[in-house]
Design a protein around this motif. Structure first.
Motif, PDB file in Angstrom:
ATOM      1  N   ALA A  37       0.836  -1.203   0.000  1.00 20.57           N
ATOM      2  CA  ALA A  37       0.000   0.000   0.000  1.00 20.57           C
ATOM      3  C   ALA A  37       0.866   1.246   0.000  1.00 20.57           C
ATOM      4  O   ALA A  37       0.575   2.210  -0.707  1.00 20.57           O
ATOM      5  CB  ALA A  37      -0.926  -0.008   1.211  1.00 20.57           C
ATOM      6  N   LEU A  41       0.778   3.749  -3.084  1.00 21.73           N
ATOM      7  CA  LEU A  41       0.165   5.047  -2.873  1.00 21.73           C
ATOM      8  C   LEU A  41       1.100   6.207  -3.208  1.00 21.73           C
ATOM      9  O   LEU A  41       0.672   7.262  -3.618  1.00 21.73           O
ATOM     10  CB  LEU A  41      -0.312   5.184  -1.427  1.00 21.73           C
ATOM     11  N   GLY A  58      -5.787   1.541  -5.520  1.00 22.12           N
ATOM     12  CA  GLY A  58      -7.105   0.983  -5.234  1.00 22.12           C
ATOM     13  C   GLY A  58      -7.028  -0.467  -4.805  1.00 22.12           C
ATOM     14  O   GLY A  58      -7.808  -0.919  -3.977  1.00 22.12           O
ATOM     15  N   GLY A  61      -6.100  -0.554  -1.207  1.00 22.79           N
ATOM     16  CA  GLY A  61      -7.239  -0.095  -0.425  1.00 22.79           C
ATOM     17  C   GLY A  61      -8.314  -1.155  -0.281  1.00 22.79           C
ATOM     18  O   GLY A  61      -9.107  -1.115   0.652  1.00 22.79           O
TER      19      GLY A  61
END
Length: 132
Positions: A37, A41, A58, A61
């Motif tokens: 992540a 990100l 995404g 997430g």
């Protein structure tokens, strides 16, 4: 004890070793997901110097909440069996909700205190190495 009994049943007792193996496995899973992540990100930087989310942001997430949901039941089952080993009800899992000290109490009882020698109200003690 089979894997399904270990991860999905709230009956019985387990020792400290299977508890710590499970904690280690969950820690590794979440470390990998958080690393993914974090990389996804903040992998790109825009022209204004602000990080742009990568297209895979995404995915991270979605994977983190799914991992939390998938590991909820096994985590509760492992904790319940560990509380049973120290001759406490599985309701002691709720001690983790007490701010500041609840998690420490759970960690000490589940991770460091040896189980009840001999049989207790939750059954016979687990064998020395009970990892399936």
């Amino acid at each position: 004890m089979s894997w399904s009994q270990l991860l999905f049943s709230f009956d019985g007792r387990i020792g400290r070793a299977p508890y710590w193996y499970f904690v280690l496995a969950v820690t590794v899973v979440f470390a990998v997901l958080f690393a993914f992540a974090g990389v996804s990100l903040f992998s790109g930087v825009g022209l204004d110097g602000v990080p742009d989310p990568a297209p895979s942001a995404g995915v991270a997430g979605v994977l983190l909440p799914l991992a939390c949901i998938a590991l909820l039941w096994p985590s509760l089952a492992i904790a319940a069996k560990r509380w049973h080993d120290v001759d406490k009800s599985a309701w002691w899992i709720l001690i983790g909700l007490v701010p500041l000290v609840g998690g420490l109490v759970a960690l000490v009882f589940n991770g460091f205190i040896a189980g009840t020698p001999g049989a207790n109200r939750f059954g016979n003690p687990p064998p020395a190495s009970v990892v399936p």
